[in-house]
Write a protein that holds these residues in place. Structure first.
Motif, mmCIF file in Angstrom:
data_model
loop_
_atom_site.group_PDB
_atom_site.id
_atom_site.type_symbol
_atom_site.label_atom_id
_atom_site.label_comp_id
_atom_site.label_asym_id
_atom_site.label_seq_id
_atom_site.Cartn_x
_atom_site.Cartn_y
_atom_site.Cartn_z
ATOM 1 N N UNK A 106 15.799 -1.504 34.930
ATOM 2 C CA UNK A 106 15.074 -2.357 33.993
ATOM 3 C C UNK A 106 13.587 -2.027 33.971
ATOM 4 N N UNK A 107 13.219 -0.895 34.551
ATOM 5 C CA UNK A 107 11.805 -0.583 34.649
ATOM 6 C C UNK A 107 11.151 -1.340 35.789
ATOM 7 N N UNK A 108 11.971 -1.814 36.733
ATOM 8 C CA UNK A 108 11.444 -2.616 37.835
ATOM 9 C C UNK A 108 10.755 -1.742 38.876
ATOM 10 N N UNK A 109 9.895 -2.375 39.640
ATOM 11 C CA UNK A 109 9.215 -1.726 40.762
ATOM 12 C C UNK A 109 9.891 -2.066 42.075
ATOM 13 N N UNK A 110 10.579 -3.202 42.106
ATOM 14 C CA UNK A 110 11.251 -3.655 43.322
ATOM 15 C C UNK A 110 12.605 -4.227 42.935
ATOM 16 N N UNK A 111 13.659 -3.611 43.446
ATOM 17 C CA UNK A 111 15.013 -4.112 43.193
ATOM 18 C C UNK A 111 15.493 -4.841 44.435
ATOM 19 N N UNK A 112 15.922 -6.086 44.251
ATOM 20 C CA UNK A 112 16.320 -6.935 45.371
ATOM 21 C C UNK A 112 17.767 -7.371 45.190
ATOM 22 N N UNK A 113 18.588 -7.113 46.194
ATOM 23 C CA UNK A 113 19.972 -7.592 46.196
ATOM 24 C C UNK A 113 20.056 -8.791 47.129
ATOM 25 N N UNK A 114 20.649 -9.871 46.636
ATOM 26 C CA UNK A 114 20.750 -11.094 47.423
ATOM 27 C C UNK A 114 22.215 -11.406 47.707
ATOM 28 N N UNK A 115 22.463 -11.982 48.876
ATOM 29 C CA UNK A 115 23.803 -12.449 49.239
ATOM 30 C C UNK A 115 23.647 -13.673 50.121
ATOM 31 N N UNK A 116 24.464 -14.676 49.885
ATOM 32 C CA UNK A 116 24.408 -15.873 50.723
ATOM 33 C C UNK A 116 25.340 -15.712 51.919
ATOM 34 N N UNK A 143 3.723 -6.004 38.090
ATOM 35 C CA UNK A 143 4.822 -5.526 38.932
ATOM 36 C C UNK A 143 6.063 -6.335 38.601
ATOM 37 N N UNK A 144 7.195 -5.639 38.437
ATOM 38 C CA UNK A 144 8.447 -6.295 38.060
ATOM 39 C C UNK A 144 9.444 -6.265 39.212
ATOM 40 N N UNK A 145 10.065 -7.408 39.453
ATOM 41 C CA UNK A 145 11.050 -7.554 40.518
ATOM 42 C C UNK A 145 12.381 -7.920 39.881
ATOM 43 N N UNK A 146 13.395 -7.101 40.114
ATOM 44 C CA UNK A 146 14.730 -7.310 39.550
ATOM 45 C C UNK A 146 15.627 -7.914 40.621
ATOM 46 N N UNK A 147 16.135 -9.117 40.381
ATOM 47 C CA UNK A 147 16.956 -9.841 41.344
ATOM 48 C C UNK A 147 18.425 -9.775 40.942
ATOM 49 N N UNK A 148 19.266 -9.230 41.835
ATOM 50 C CA UNK A 148 20.700 -9.103 41.573
ATOM 51 C C UNK A 148 21.491 -9.859 42.633
ATOM 52 N N UNK A 149 22.494 -10.594 42.181
ATOM 53 C CA UNK A 149 23.360 -11.298 43.130
ATOM 54 C C UNK A 149 24.603 -11.803 42.419
ATOM 55 N N UNK A 150 25.553 -12.292 43.200
ATOM 56 C CA UNK A 150 26.720 -12.968 42.656
ATOM 57 C C UNK A 150 26.311 -14.343 42.136
ATOM 58 N N UNK A 151 27.138 -14.945 41.278
ATOM 59 C CA UNK A 151 26.866 -16.330 40.877
ATOM 60 C C UNK A 151 26.904 -17.244 42.098
ATOM 61 N N UNK A 152 26.025 -18.206 42.136
ATOM 62 C CA UNK A 152 26.050 -19.184 43.214
ATOM 63 C C UNK A 152 25.447 -18.717 44.521
ATOM 64 N N UNK A 153 24.712 -17.601 44.493
ATOM 65 C CA UNK A 153 24.127 -17.092 45.732
ATOM 66 C C UNK A 153 22.915 -17.895 46.182
ATOM 67 N N UNK A 154 22.343 -18.667 45.284
ATOM 68 C CA UNK A 154 21.142 -19.429 45.614
ATOM 69 C C UNK A 154 19.860 -18.736 45.203
ATOM 70 N N UNK A 155 19.951 -17.710 44.347
ATOM 71 C CA UNK A 155 18.731 -16.989 43.985
ATOM 72 C C UNK A 155 17.811 -17.821 43.105
ATOM 73 N N UNK A 156 18.364 -18.731 42.290
ATOM 74 C CA UNK A 156 17.500 -19.565 41.453
ATOM 75 C C UNK A 156 16.688 -20.530 42.311
#
Length: 274
Positions: A132-142, A32-45
């Motif tokens: 990207x062929x993902x199964x779950x697309x996640x948008x993050x925001x701080x 299962x693939x999870x695609x993480x999208x956010x602005x720089x510096x959102x804290x996703x790493x």
């Protein structure tokens, strides 16, 4: 007679074909693939590192591919989790594409991998239009980015299967208006789940992993209202088609849900919620 070629549609249609092939290939191997999208510096790493550590503790075979324009900083941080990690340098490209992702996974992704987390380039514009062929697309925001982020980037948040709010421990310090943020999310993506997290305090850590594992177990994902069934024709921002970047390694059968959706336009937003 001149013939007008819509390069924008052609590029996204080609990406869709590559995404479909990649999705089928990963599904066949039980990943299962999870695609993480956010602005720089959102804290996703920071959040992703905590999720990878937890996956290891739970005995879940997880891996991460992280993309940046330059530096291997994020991969080095994620590798501390003990999970297999790969850095992709995009040489200036502001997003990943399905064919590009497939090339970097080929020969690297361990066969035992059940969850693949893809940390997309820090950008809420270009990556939003590329499946990207993902199964779950996640948008993050701080919480430090403001409550109107979903309205400024309706495609990124409107196509998400899950929304994650990061740095929740700073909400009071920055006067984050949670109800306003939730109302704005509801305007662009009605019914999507929103979870609040803090990698520093541990709040909500594990929720992203739980949602990914639910998909792994065959659970359904949220269907964004903005999303439409794939037709092979797209009207998102123009893409690029180049050979990209360098890669470096760091560290040591499921129902994958419905096909991913692509935007045809930004949604017509209803009146603001007071």
């Amino acid at each position: 007679m001149c013939r007008v070629i819509d390069l924008q549609q052609a590029v996204l249609a080609r990406n869709e074909d590559a995404a479909r092939e990649l999705r089928e290939a990963l599904a066949a191997r039980g990943t299962v693939t999870v695609n993480l999208l956010s602005s720089p510096g959102s804290g996703k790493t920071a959040l992703l590192e905590a999720e990878l550590v937890l996956a290891g503790q739970r005995g879940i075979a997880a891996a991460a591919l992280t993309a940046d324009l330059a530096t291997e900083n994020d991969a080095l941080r994620l590798a501390r989790s003990g999970a297999p990690v790969k850095q992709v340098l995009t040489d200036g490209l502001c997003h990943l594409e399905a064919a590009m992702l497939a090339r970097h996974l080929d020969g690297w992704l361990p066969e035992s991998t059940r969850l693949l987390f893809v940390e997309n380039v820090g950008n809420l514009v270009c990556p939003a239009s590329y499946d990207l062929g993902e199964d779950l697309r996640v948008a993050l925001a701080s919480v430090t980015e403001g409550e109107d982020k979903p309205l400024k980037y309706p495609t990124a948040f409107g196509l998400a299967n899950l929304v994650v709010v990061t740095k929740a421990d700073l909400a009071d310090a920055v006067d984050f208006d949670e109800s306003s943020f939730l109302a704005n999310i509801e305007r662009v993506n009605p019914g999507v789940e929103v979870v609040f997290t803090s990698a520093r305090t541990g709040q909500g850590v594990g929720l992203l992993l739980d949602r990914a594992c639910a998909v792994l177990a065959g659970g359904a994902v949220h269907h964004p209202v903005m999303g439409v069934p794939s037709t092979g024709h797209h009207h998102g921002p123009p893409g690029h088609d180049h050979a990209h970047g360098n890669e470096h390694d760091h560290g040591n059968g499921h129902d994958h849900g419905p096909p991913h959706r692509h935007p045809h336009r930004d949604p017509a937003l209803p009146p603001a919620v007071s």
